[in-house]
Design an enzyme around this catalytic site. Structure first.
Site, PDB file in Angstrom:
ATOM      1  N   HIS A  14       0.854  -1.190   0.000  1.00  0.00           N
ATOM      2  CA  HIS A  14       0.000   0.000   0.000  1.00  0.00           C
ATOM      3  C   HIS A  14       0.886   1.234   0.000  1.00  0.00           C
ATOM      4  CE1 HIS A  14       0.782   0.557   4.262  1.00  0.00           C
ATOM      5  NE2 HIS A  14       0.250  -0.614   4.574  1.00  0.00           N
ATOM      6  N   CYS A  28       1.759  -7.956  15.032  1.00  0.00           N
ATOM      7  CA  CYS A  28       3.050  -7.296  15.316  1.00  0.00           C
ATOM      8  C   CYS A  28       4.168  -8.306  15.387  1.00  0.00           C
ATOM      9  CB  CYS A  28       3.053  -6.600  16.666  1.00  0.00           C
ATOM     10  SG  CYS A  28       1.968  -5.232  16.852  1.00  0.00           S
ATOM     11  N   CYS A  72       0.854 -10.431  20.141  1.00  0.00           N
ATOM     12  CA  CYS A  72       0.054  -9.978  18.988  1.00  0.00           C
ATOM     13  C   CYS A  72       0.676 -10.567  17.739  1.00  0.00           C
ATOM     14  CB  CYS A  72       0.022  -8.449  18.893  1.00  0.00           C
ATOM     15  SG  CYS A  72      -0.661  -7.911  17.295  1.00  0.00           S
ATOM     16  N   LYS A  81      -4.860   5.662  10.349  1.00  0.00           N
ATOM     17  CA  LYS A  81      -3.828   4.803   9.786  1.00  0.00           C
ATOM     18  C   LYS A  81      -4.501   3.789   8.852  1.00  0.00           C
ATOM     19  CE  LYS A  81       0.073   1.935  11.126  1.00  0.00           C
ATOM     20  NZ  LYS A  81      -0.097   0.552  10.787  1.00  0.00           N
ATOM     21  N   LYS A 129      -5.890  -3.233   6.994  1.00  0.00           N
ATOM     22  CA  LYS A 129      -6.766  -4.171   6.284  1.00  0.00           C
ATOM     23  C   LYS A 129      -8.159  -4.136   6.881  1.00  0.00           C
ATOM     24  CE  LYS A 129      -3.709  -7.853   4.847  1.00  0.00           C
ATOM     25  NZ  LYS A 129      -3.218  -9.158   5.230  1.00  0.00           N
TER      26      LYS A 129
HETATM   27  N1  MSP Z   1       8.359  -6.738   8.525  1.00  0.00           N
HETATM   28  C1  MSP Z   1       8.423  -5.650   9.423  1.00  0.00           C
HETATM   29  C2  MSP Z   1       9.696  -4.853   9.209  1.00  0.00           C
HETATM   30  C3  MSP Z   1      10.963  -5.628   9.385  1.00  0.00           C
HETATM   31  S1  MSP Z   1      12.354  -4.660   9.042  1.00  0.00           S
HETATM   32  C4  MSP Z   1      13.623  -5.555   9.578  1.00  0.00           C
HETATM   33  C5  MSP Z   1       7.227  -4.721   9.194  1.00  0.00           C
HETATM   34  N2  MSP Z   1       6.640  -4.805   8.030  1.00  0.00           N
HETATM   35  S2  MSP Z   1       5.375  -3.952   7.578  1.00  0.00           S
HETATM   36  O1  MSP Z   1       5.141  -4.338   6.228  1.00  0.00           O
HETATM   37  O2  MSP Z   1       4.297  -4.112   8.489  1.00  0.00           O
HETATM   38  O3  MSP Z   1       5.754  -2.456   7.680  1.00  0.00           O
HETATM   39  C6  MSP Z   1       6.856  -1.997   6.987  1.00  0.00           C
HETATM   40  C7  MSP Z   1       6.966  -0.512   7.038  1.00  0.00           C
HETATM   41  O4  MSP Z   1       5.825   0.103   6.472  1.00  0.00           O
HETATM   42  C8  MSP Z   1       7.130   0.058   8.444  1.00  0.00           C
HETATM   43  O5  MSP Z   1       8.193   1.005   8.420  1.00  0.00           O
HETATM   44  C9  MSP Z   1       5.841   0.782   8.686  1.00  0.00           C
HETATM   45  O6  MSP Z   1       6.036   1.908   9.494  1.00  0.00           O
HETATM   46  C10 MSP Z   1       5.506   1.196   7.269  1.00  0.00           C
HETATM   47  N3  MSP Z   1       4.102   1.550   7.164  1.00  0.00           N
HETATM   48  C11 MSP Z   1       3.017   0.750   7.306  1.00  0.00           C
HETATM   49  N4  MSP Z   1       1.904   1.526   7.217  1.00  0.00           N
HETATM   50  C12 MSP Z   1       2.258   2.820   7.032  1.00  0.00           C
HETATM   51  C13 MSP Z   1       1.600   4.006   6.778  1.00  0.00           C
HETATM   52  N5  MSP Z   1       0.296   4.103   6.780  1.00  0.00           N
HETATM   53  N6  MSP Z   1       2.344   5.114   6.511  1.00  0.00           N
HETATM   54  C14 MSP Z   1       3.713   5.070   6.430  1.00  0.00           C
HETATM   55  N7  MSP Z   1       4.358   3.955   6.658  1.00  0.00           N
HETATM   56  C15 MSP Z   1       3.680   2.858   7.093  1.00  0.00           C
HETATM   57  O7  MSP Z   1       6.921  -3.945  10.094  1.00  0.00           O
END
Ligand code: MSP
Length: 503
Positions: A22, A133, A130, A297, A300
């Protein structure tokens, strides 16, 4: 090979392979891409890494629900990220998947190093977990009994786990923060990380026996590695931790770009894990806020996720990249809206950049027979470029794309104002018209380099239309933007509007 100090290793978080990409994911990835492109222009030996986080309970459960193995499930879903990044022109040098053998070996090597250092031991653990997370929570962290981030119920888990002795690293971490004041940026996030350390650090569990989709501990194969210990290691796997010591010492430590929700893992756990193994902590961690949709935020469950591909359909690749880099300030939360995006597109891309190109190429057609003229050495535009370049360079260095682009667009706006005043379209063909247009062509050449980290396709097209050969990526800063580089005599062509105005 470039000298050691010339390397620049930049990473994005690795995304959970279960999720569909996304715009939150795209935001970090586009920023890292633009930063990587900027440093390539500076002639640095850049390594830009992104990838996917594929182990853990979340993926194992999704695979079960879909009647396939976790690896088959990951193989199917990883393509969504790879396609999204290809579509957005992301120039990553490597794409790491944590299910790869090279990563498996690296995680085991890191674990063994921490274990040999006496930092890992076996304890019984009971806690609230969780799955979204992939993290434990204390009772008081919960939001009415639910995960404070996902708003979903946590699960009660009791296991015999191996623990990493994070508590031993409280003082070394404090010392590190003290001697590296820019370790975490912005400062508000540095304070947050330090606050967490100062509360007192508890050991954290780094293994699970309840699942098998993961990397077995080298000394006790009945346990698989906790997904966060596994995931963080990706950054050193891809730098050559196991099999390429020369590359590893050249590129490591890295610059990490992350979202604020994963600060604790990157700014506390990760440097401690590296210290335990005798490795250097990251160079810097740059933390950004969330993109909010309608003030919320994306998730899903709220069904408010926006896919990058949907925006590309309306705004084009450069329109999407430019919006995220220019409008969404790196650091605080930012609200995403189609209206805001349209306004930015029309102001910067259609009215300013597109208009400058179209004016200049049209008037070179009518006054100079479609052949470009040389800029004046003492053009009034030269000091503007020099002034803004300093701001642009300093802003990209600090990972502040919005300020870098503000300055880049000031050059464009001032050149448009200069043309409105000089009115070359009203001038007789001759030396004055040639000089004014030469100055404007020179700005277009310079902008095609300076704006290329943000809008690479448009910059390639600008170069083609003003008769330049060679991509902006081949240019080197700061030499390439020294005033006077546009040579007379090139064929200048007028084409379709670069960015037609959006309604
Ligand atoms: N897999 C872990 C990261 C491991 S790094 C060694 C993870 N993945 S994630 O897909 O859930 O998120 C990845 C990144 O996307 C995170 O930095 C998270 O902050 C970012 N974002 C998820 N939703 C977001 C927004 N709505 N806006 C900006 N960034 C966001 O966490």
């Amino acid at each position: 090979m470039a000298c050691v100090t010339n390397s620049y290793y930049v990473t994005t978080p690795i995304y959970y392979v279960n999720d569909a990409p996304h715009i939150g994911h795209a935001y970090t990835t586009i920023t890292a891409d633009a930063v990587a492109r900027w440093h390539r222009l500076l002639g640095r030996d850049v390594r830009f890494l992104t990838g996917t986080d594929e182990h853990g309970l979340k993926v194992q459960r999704a695979a079960e629900e879909n009647g396939c193995t976790p690896k088959e499930w990951a193989d199917q879903t990883v393509v969504r990220f790879q396609d999204a990044w290809a579509q957005l022109g992301i120039s990553n040098d490597d794409f790491i998947r944590t299910s790869e053998q090279r990563h498996h070996t690296a995680v085991q090597k890191l674990l063994q190093a921490c274990y040999d250092n006496g930092d890992i031991d076996l304890q019984t653990y009971e806690g609230l977990y969780c799955v979204s997370c992939e993290a434990y929570f204390n009772e008081d962290d919960l939001d009415l009994g639910n995960c404070p981030i996902h708003g979903r119920p946590v699960e009660h888990v009791a296991e015999e786990n191996y623990f990493f002795k994070l508590s031993r690293y409280e003082q070394p971490l404090r010392d590190w923060y003290e001697t590296h004041p820019d370790f975490v940026l912005p400062t508000t996030k540095r304070n947050e990380a330090l606050g967490f350390i100062n509360q007192g650090l508890r050991d954290f569990s780094i293994s699970r026996t309840s699942i098998d989709w993961g990397i077995p501990l080298p000394w006790d194969t009945g346990h698989v590695t906790y997904v966060w210990f596994d995931a963080l290691t990706n950054y050193i796997t891809a730098a050559g931790y196991v099999d390429d010591p020369a590359s590893f010492s050249h590129y490591w430590p890295a610059i990490h770009l992350i979202g604020k929700d994963i600060l604790r893992f990157h700014c506390v756990y990760w440097p401690a894990m590296l210290m335990s193994a005798g490795l250097a902590p990251p160079e810097r961690v740059h933390v950004h806020g969330f993109l909010l949709v309608g003030g919320e935020k994306m998730s899903k469950t709220r069904l408010n996720q926006i896919a990058p591909a949907d925006l590309v359909a309306d705004f084009g690749v450069d329109g999407v990249r430019h919006h995220f880099l220019h409008d969404q300030i790196f650091g605080p939360d930012g609200d995403f809206s189609h209206e805001g995006m349209t306004a930015r597109f029309n102001a910067d891309l259609a009215n300013n950049l597109g208009n400058l190109l179209s004016r200049v190429t049209t008037v070179v057609g009518s006054k100079c027979g479609g052949v470009g003229t040389a800029p004046r050495p003492d053009s009034p535009l030269a000091p503007i470029v020099a002034r803004e370049y300093r701001i642009i360079a300093e802003s990209w260095e600090r990972i502040s794309p919005s300020e870098a682009l503000d300055a880049t667009w000031r050059i464009i706006r001032e050149t448009n104002a200069f043309l409105e005043e000089a009115e070359p379209w009203k001038a007789e063909p001759g030396p004055l018209a040639d000089a004014i247009l030469g100055d404007a062509l020179e700005v277009l050449r310079i902008v095609s380099i300076l704006a290329s980290p943000a809008v690479p396709d448009a910059c390639a097209e600008i170069r083609r239309r003003i008769g330049l050969t060679g991509d902006a990526e081949e240019e080197r800063l700061p030499e390439s933007i020294e005033w006077g580089g546009y040579p007379a005599g090139l064929l200048v062509v007028k084409g379709e509007p670069l960015f037609p105005r959006l309604k």
